[in-house]
Design an enzyme around this catalytic site. Structure first.
Site, short mmCIF file in Angstrom:
data_model
loop_
_atom_site.label_atom_id
_atom_site.label_comp_id
_atom_site.label_asym_id
_atom_site.label_seq_id
_atom_site.Cartn_x
_atom_site.Cartn_y
_atom_site.Cartn_z
N ALA A 126 -11.53 2.97 4.63
CA ALA A 126 -10.63 2.09 3.88
C ALA A 126 -9.77 2.87 2.89
CB ALA A 126 -11.46 1.04 3.14
N HIS A 127 -8.89 2.14 2.22
CA HIS A 127 -7.94 2.79 1.31
C HIS A 127 -8.65 3.49 0.15
CE1 HIS A 127 -7.14 -1.44 -0.67
NE2 HIS A 127 -8.40 -1.17 -0.60
N ASN A 128 -8.10 4.66 -0.17
CA ASN A 128 -8.54 5.44 -1.33
C ASN A 128 -9.93 6.04 -1.21
OD1 ASN A 128 -6.66 3.01 -2.61
ND2 ASN A 128 -6.18 5.09 -3.24
N SER A 133 -12.17 2.97 -1.91
CA SER A 133 -12.33 3.79 -3.12
C SER A 133 -13.66 4.51 -3.21
CB SER A 133 -12.13 2.94 -4.39
OG SER A 133 -10.82 2.40 -4.41
N GLN A 166 0.88 -1.18 0.00
CA GLN A 166 0.00 0.00 0.00
C GLN A 166 0.91 1.22 0.00
OE1 GLN A 166 -3.76 -0.55 0.17
NE2 GLN A 166 -2.73 -2.34 -0.70
#
Lengths: 350, 350, 350
Positions: free
Chosen positions: C243-245, C263, C202
């Site tokens: 969460a990521h993004n 995302s 990541q």
């Protein structure tokens, strides 16, 4: 589970200490509790539900705790108790006494000189204790904990490693707080003005009673103006969120992942199932049970069990059925219309 | 993302190292992976779904990883792989190797003299390591971590900052544990006697296999009597709660905010969607997928995907439809009655 | 709530500082805010909803903040403001100013020599700050915090005890981060190959804007390739997972226990209720409200309030009604058939 040699006890002595009726050889010795399946001859096991009777037949345990209705279901030496699970809890606690504080402050801990730490208390490595904080006798503050200004930890309480207690909060006597728990963080108090959120200072405290257990990574916010209160004997599992100004009544047990929104009052002797959610500004009566996964949106004034969960099914089946939920009102109207056309006096209410 | 100058690699050398078929100039050099949209000439990108083909046309990347069915969808230098996403993962790992332990114990760490720390292991600042604990070779214990008595951290595992591992627990080899995770806290074991909850000592352990990743603020309780077990290759996202005596089968992946209650067994190669909840004392077969937000209340013996989610809609529409849920039994009865009056042989079951 | 003697202020001076119209004795002095019920003569209280008018009659407060429509509902000295709750927030902040950094690095903190700590910043006991990290002026890094390599903490921001910020992440100015929060942990990026999950490094960052508040034990993952972004003025309660993004638009407020999957983009000025869950790769428009406990499974392009919650009832009633959910498709078909047999032109859609 460790390699340390364990001390063993005569069944006769256990019964003398803990009560219960002994059937069989009082000289049999046990050193640990175990499940029916994994027990070995040095273990004492227990039976709480009759569906486990087949496992009782096969157990390798040296002794067993039984209810009176199955007192002869085994030929093993056995202790009869009206509440075999509670008796088991007593035996387990007797055979596995809680850690005792190693009195003293670890040299790497940072304790403000105005803090009052009892001589018999223990403060672990790299713990940090703020101004005017108090740690009472026999309390254990684990490694890496932070105790804020003027916070109090009651006698005999144990904070495991990496617990955070904010300023002015109080933890009663004989509490257990697990790692990662945060007590007294700011409640979520914001007010919008000109499109911008302004923070409302949270000036209440979080007050934890006696004999409370708080699970790992559970968070209990301090009050906005008044205090957040957890009464005596409350048991909280992991990753629970308790918002500002909530009050939890004595002896209520709350399973993991539950959220309780601001200013809600939970009664005494309640049980909230895992991942249930209780909205803010409502009241739950004493002896209310909430099922796992249920969202409670209004006050519950009567004891009882409350549930609201969408039942799971195969994804295909769910797709077919769930689509109709968005037309349920339409479907009900159509049924009413059919009834009208058939000239029926309606039996039920809609 | 940092200002450090990155090392670049020839595509030809990448393919030699990682496999795949190269089309185009083997001397093109790349130094980092990037999305189709944000890639620059020094980056290699990838395409996993044909709906992103328009972005492939516009990408500024220096090279791209493609599946065989779209091998000619770009004129860029490209690597063809049957599983482009997994190939991308390989390239990403190659270009971004994991941090290597800086061997040694930071002078501010507090390590009990009976603990065994491998020479090649790294123990960070203000970490605390208890009696008889073990940290194997090349393992990294981050700043502020606590490793309890007799706990073991396997070779090459990395605990990020502020992780807590309770006494007697084991973490296998090559694991990654993120900050705030708590391994081996007490399970929620209580028994009621005379209206008061008594704690049941939790004497099992939490045993984590090899190649497991554990997300930030995830909690894994130790077993009550037997152990809690996470098998090899399990991937756990953030803020997951795993209760005592749960077993998670190998290579199962669990998204964030999931809760798994006590003694439940999850099979191998399962996938649990975010915020799904699994009640206690049940079993999920291998290859079970649970959709996000679904509560599973009984054992699932067949592989497949299971869902149970109330579909969202505008609040007004929800109000109208949801009200009928509380009279669904009545509505079904009324339909049955209408069918009876029309003399119909029922087609379906209710 | 503490024993420190509090400073008091004349109402006249409050209005000079904070605006509003004063009715009554400008020389009355107040030193703290309080609820209608718990206020004493040295407190100023407020009324935001007319249903609390009976409590206004009984309050012991020395003064009260009222809206213009109830300007004469009390004979107490009072301040009239068009937004009494926001005015109360201003008064509360005025009477309870945030802690000021005690400049300096505690001697037990471990700060890499390449880190840049402003002279007016404060670094608490046992905090650990990595290589090339930056802490700007008047920022407070609490005891036990970890700031990773090259991470930046903006001016005037406060990290309470035991916060973790991973390498390369940025926290803007005037942020508040509560204990146990983790910023920049790895996103849940895995790819399956030959039945085994491979980790995807990541390499994005977590970027937090200005004036953001982050609750206790909330986790914000770093991006996979691009960054995770929390825009200015966002307010996050406890135990939220981002969460990521993900991108969260400015001035959005998110209540506790919410999960947002990878995302997803959340608009500006949104409000997500407690324990709501938003799946990945979707977009929520500006000004969207999601009710507590609701799972959002698709993009929401229009402002408005969205709900999807199974209503709770007594467990018995739930059992009876919920069973029909699994046959809802069948029930709808039967109604359609009845309509057909009665020769009805359908009124609604199914």
């Amino acid at each position: 589970m460790t390699l340390t040699k364990r001390k063993s006890f005569r069944l006769g002595d256990l019964v003398k200490q803990l009560g219960g009726e002994l059937i069989g050889d009082a000289d049999v010795r046990v050193s640990q509790v175990a499940t029916l399946e994994s027990a070995r001859p040095a273990d004492i096991t227990f039976l709480t539900q009759s569906r486990f009777l087949p496992q009782l037949d096969r157990t390798q345990a040296g002794a067993v705790i039984l209810g009176p209705e199955v007192r002869d279901a085994s030929s093993l030496p056995r202790i009869i108790s009206p509440n075999p699970y509670a008796y088991f809890a007593r035996v387990a606690a007797f055979l596995n006494p809680a850690a005792v504080a190693e009195p003293g402050i670890h040299e790497s801990a940072v304790v403000d000189k105005s803090a009052r730490i009892a001589e018999s208390a223990s403060v672990g490595a790299c713990a940090v204790i703020g101004r005017r904080a108090q740690v009472a006798k026999q309390a254990i503050v684990g490694p890496g904990c932070f105790i804020g200004e003027a916070a109090c930890i009651g006698a005999g309480s144990r904070l495991h490693a990496n617990v955070t207690v904010y300023h002015d909060c109080r933890i009663g006597a004989r509490c257990i707080v697990h790692s990662g728990a945060v007590i007294g963080s700011d409640g979520f108090g914001i007010a919008k003005e000109d499109g911008i959120w302004k923070k409302i200072p949270q000036i209440g405290r979080a007050l934890i009673g006696d004999d409370v257990e708080i699970g790992a990574n559970t968070t209990i916010d301090r009050g906005a103006l008044d205090d957040t209160v957890i009464e005596d004997g409350v048991k909280l599992d992991n990753q629970i969120h308790i918002a500002h100004n909530v009050r939890i009544g004595a002896n209520t047990a709350i399973a993991a992942c539950v959220g309780i929104a601001g200013s809600t009052k939970i009664g005494r002797n309640c049980a909230l199932g895992g991942a249930s959610m209780i909205i803010g500004h409502i009241t739950l009566a004493d002896n209310v049970n909430v099922s796992a996964g249920t969202l409670i949106m209004k006050s519950l004034e009567q004891p009882g069990t409350y549930t609201g969960v969408y039942p799971s099914s195969s994804h295909q089946r769910w797709l077919k059925n769930a689509a109709h939920l968005r037309q349920l009102d339409d479907l009900a109207n159509r049924v009413r219309e059919l009834e009208g056309r058939l000239g029926k006096a309606k039996r039920g209410k809609t």
